[in-house]
Design a protein around this motif. Sequence first.
Motif, PDB file in Angstrom:
ATOM      1  N   ASN A   1       0.993  -1.411   0.015  1.00 50.94           N
ATOM      2  CA  ASN A   1       0.065  -0.051   0.003  1.00 50.94           C
ATOM      3  C   ASN A   1       1.010   1.256   0.010  1.00 50.94           C
ATOM      4  OD1 ASN A   1      -2.084  -1.521  -0.019  1.00 50.94           O
ATOM      5  ND2 ASN A   1      -2.798  -1.295   2.204  1.00 50.94           N
ATOM      6  N   PHE A   2       0.178   2.463  -0.114  1.00 50.40           N
ATOM      7  CA  PHE A   2       0.931   3.671  -0.025  1.00 50.40           C
ATOM      8  C   PHE A   2       1.991   3.936  -1.196  1.00 50.40           C
ATOM      9  CE2 PHE A   2       0.354   2.425   4.583  1.00 50.40           C
ATOM     10  CZ  PHE A   2      -0.644   2.692   4.417  1.00 50.40           C
ATOM     11  N   ARG A   3       1.603   3.267  -2.348  1.00 50.98           N
ATOM     12  CA  ARG A   3       2.490   3.631  -3.675  1.00 50.98           C
ATOM     13  C   ARG A   3       2.315   4.871  -4.249  1.00 50.98           C
ATOM     14  NH1 ARG A   3       4.964   0.794  -0.946  1.00 50.98           N
ATOM     15  NH2 ARG A   3       6.630   2.035  -2.235  1.00 50.98           N
ATOM     16  N   ASN A   4       3.221   5.776  -4.697  1.00 47.62           N
ATOM     17  CA  ASN A   4       3.310   6.975  -5.165  1.00 47.62           C
ATOM     18  C   ASN A   4       3.063   6.620  -6.639  1.00 47.62           C
ATOM     19  OD1 ASN A   4       3.761   9.470  -6.249  1.00 47.62           O
ATOM     20  ND2 ASN A   4       4.655   9.970  -4.138  1.00 47.62           N
ATOM     21  N   HIS A   5       1.731   6.729  -6.987  1.00 47.50           N
ATOM     22  CA  HIS A   5       1.263   6.721  -8.305  1.00 47.50           C
ATOM     23  C   HIS A   5       1.389   7.556  -9.284  1.00 47.50           C
ATOM     24  CE1 HIS A   5      -1.822   4.692 -11.439  1.00 47.50           C
ATOM     25  NE2 HIS A   5      -0.927   3.802 -11.328  1.00 47.50           N
ATOM     26  N   ARG A   6       1.954   8.934  -8.890  1.00 51.34           N
ATOM     27  CA  ARG A   6       1.836  10.117  -9.624  1.00 51.34           C
ATOM     28  C   ARG A   6       2.927   9.951 -10.723  1.00 51.34           C
ATOM     29  NH1 ARG A   6       1.636  13.769  -4.062  1.00 51.34           N
ATOM     30  NH2 ARG A   6      -0.344  13.348  -3.700  1.00 51.34           N
ATOM     31  N   LYS A   7       2.594  10.513 -11.806  1.00 52.33           N
ATOM     32  CA  LYS A   7       3.428  10.930 -12.990  1.00 52.33           C
ATOM     33  C   LYS A   7       3.567  12.337 -13.348  1.00 52.33           C
ATOM     34  CE  LYS A   7       1.537   6.536 -13.579  1.00 52.33           C
ATOM     35  NZ  LYS A   7       0.321   6.316 -13.038  1.00 52.33           N
ATOM     36  N   LEU A   8       4.806  13.012 -13.134  1.00 54.00           N
ATOM     37  CA  LEU A   8       5.043  14.421 -13.178  1.00 54.00           C
ATOM     38  C   LEU A   8       6.332  14.939 -13.614  1.00 54.00           C
ATOM     39  CD1 LEU A   8       3.777  17.386 -12.384  1.00 54.00           C
ATOM     40  CD2 LEU A   8       4.956  17.134 -10.165  1.00 54.00           C
ATOM     41  N   VAL A   9       6.197  15.893 -14.767  1.00 52.87           N
ATOM     42  CA  VAL A   9       7.638  16.432 -15.014  1.00 52.87           C
ATOM     43  C   VAL A   9       7.383  17.728 -15.076  1.00 52.87           C
ATOM     44  CG1 VAL A   9       9.122  16.782 -17.042  1.00 52.87           C
ATOM     45  CG2 VAL A   9       8.177  14.487 -16.513  1.00 52.87           C
ATOM     46  N   VAL A  10       8.096  18.688 -14.410  1.00 56.14           N
ATOM     47  CA  VAL A  10       8.113  20.199 -14.583  1.00 56.14           C
ATOM     48  C   VAL A  10       9.551  20.698 -14.986  1.00 56.14           C
ATOM     49  CG1 VAL A  10       7.613  22.118 -13.288  1.00 56.14           C
ATOM     50  CG2 VAL A  10       6.375  19.903 -12.526  1.00 56.14           C
ATOM     51  N   VAL A  11       9.551  21.606 -15.852  1.00 57.53           N
ATOM     52  CA  VAL A  11      10.922  22.106 -16.490  1.00 57.53           C
ATOM     53  C   VAL A  11      10.668  23.394 -16.230  1.00 57.53           C
ATOM     54  CG1 VAL A  11      12.081  22.365 -18.531  1.00 57.53           C
ATOM     55  CG2 VAL A  11      10.853  20.097 -18.008  1.00 57.53           C
TER      56      VAL A  11
END
Length: 477
Positions: free
Chosen positions: A217-227
């Motif tokens: 549990n508590f997996r970080n499923h986010r997909k994010l790129v910021v430039v």
Amino acid sequence: MLSPSLIAAVVVAFHCVGVVAALHAVMTVRTAPGAIAWAGSLVMMPYFALVPYLIFGRSRFAGYVNARRFNDDRLREIRQGMTVPEREALGASVVHHPPQACLRALPALTGIPCLSNNDVRLLINGDATFEAIFAAIDAATEQIIVQFFIVHDDELGRALQRRLCERAQAGVRVYFLYDSIGCHGLGREYVRVLHQAGVQARPFSTHPGFVNRFQLNFRNHRKLVVVDGARAFVGGHNVGNEYLGKRAPLAPWRDTHIEIRGPAVLDLQMAFAEDWYWAAREVPYLMMPPPGKAGDMVCQVVPSGPADAQETCSLFFVEAIQSATRRLWMTSPYFVPDEAVFAMLRLAVLRGVDVRILIPSRPDHLVVFGASTIYAYQAIRAGVKIYRYQPGFLHQKVVLIDDVAAAVGTANLDNRSFRLNFEMMVMTAHPAFAADVARMLEADFAQARRIDSADFLGAPAVLRVAMHVAKLFAPIL
């Protein structure tokens, strides 16, 4: 040969530990059905239930709350350190009373303001997504933030690695955050190369060290790129050749990302800062978006996770569904809704809303696919239109509300996204963007087959029983 007294002592010990674990489940599991299921199993069958409870049982992430509290204090300091024009520009973008119904509750739910002056564009499928992400990374001059649930050491993964190393060696500040379970197959050499080039790379783990392997549990499923604080990318794609549709049997892969410019990029950075602080115990450097209006779109960033005071992700979908008056189109690779979301879907149909849900025709996880089929059958009986995408595997997470708003992000329609994973959705309110999403989904529905009750009732009896058994695992799917 073991003596009867020793065997009895072991049995008693198991039951004592089971009772303690059952009390823990009653006190900590978020839902009553989940608490009852765990407590009953732990008391009656502790020999079989203790290890699964260790792996799946916890549904709260208290340690992250304390990290977030400290991190938020630091972020407030960063905000106060902005120049007066920067603070005024950010304040001018805040939408205090959004006219769109789907946005009204979200600022209070998330603690994040709804912001105007953004521009959002769709990136359909892997080629368009990674072409845009790689072009932005190649042009970075100050900072790159990269966060993914899954990264593979394959052709696409090495292309990302090479670019991050080049930018880091050129003096760009590079943060790379990956989930330790999602990236369990990522070799140490991949990360070592990043470190050697100057990339700040960290795994997101529930617990440090070996213990993390026992907590799924508590997996970080986010997909994010910021430039450079100017452009952000959010959506369903992870990093791997399968996301480009290059791996059978799920190819071609259907997914959606978005590119965001404007004040909302800062809120995405702040969500990343919470995750980074948990992994590295330091607050990353944040950059203000460039001054001026990037566009005329209103955006609400909705990060969610098991550390939230409320069940943010589930309530986000409830709010989105109940705000629809004419149509509600949704896509998700998994359809295992909780009672609240399922009830809102049924009520939307009763209000006369055109409710359509697009799910895959090919399974990537058999148990989830079986449970999804049961829920699809029940939804069809309530009047929801369910479609199965035919060309390949459908992985996109998209919600279209009437002709006014759409959400794209990482959250699936299942309990794992609602309560157990860290997720990220971005709701955008603008007629032109909603029209773009509608055209995209119309093309998807044109390649889908609408299913009916016969798809379930016509299946062999053994398969139907297996589907019902799969549904029993809905709280952890």
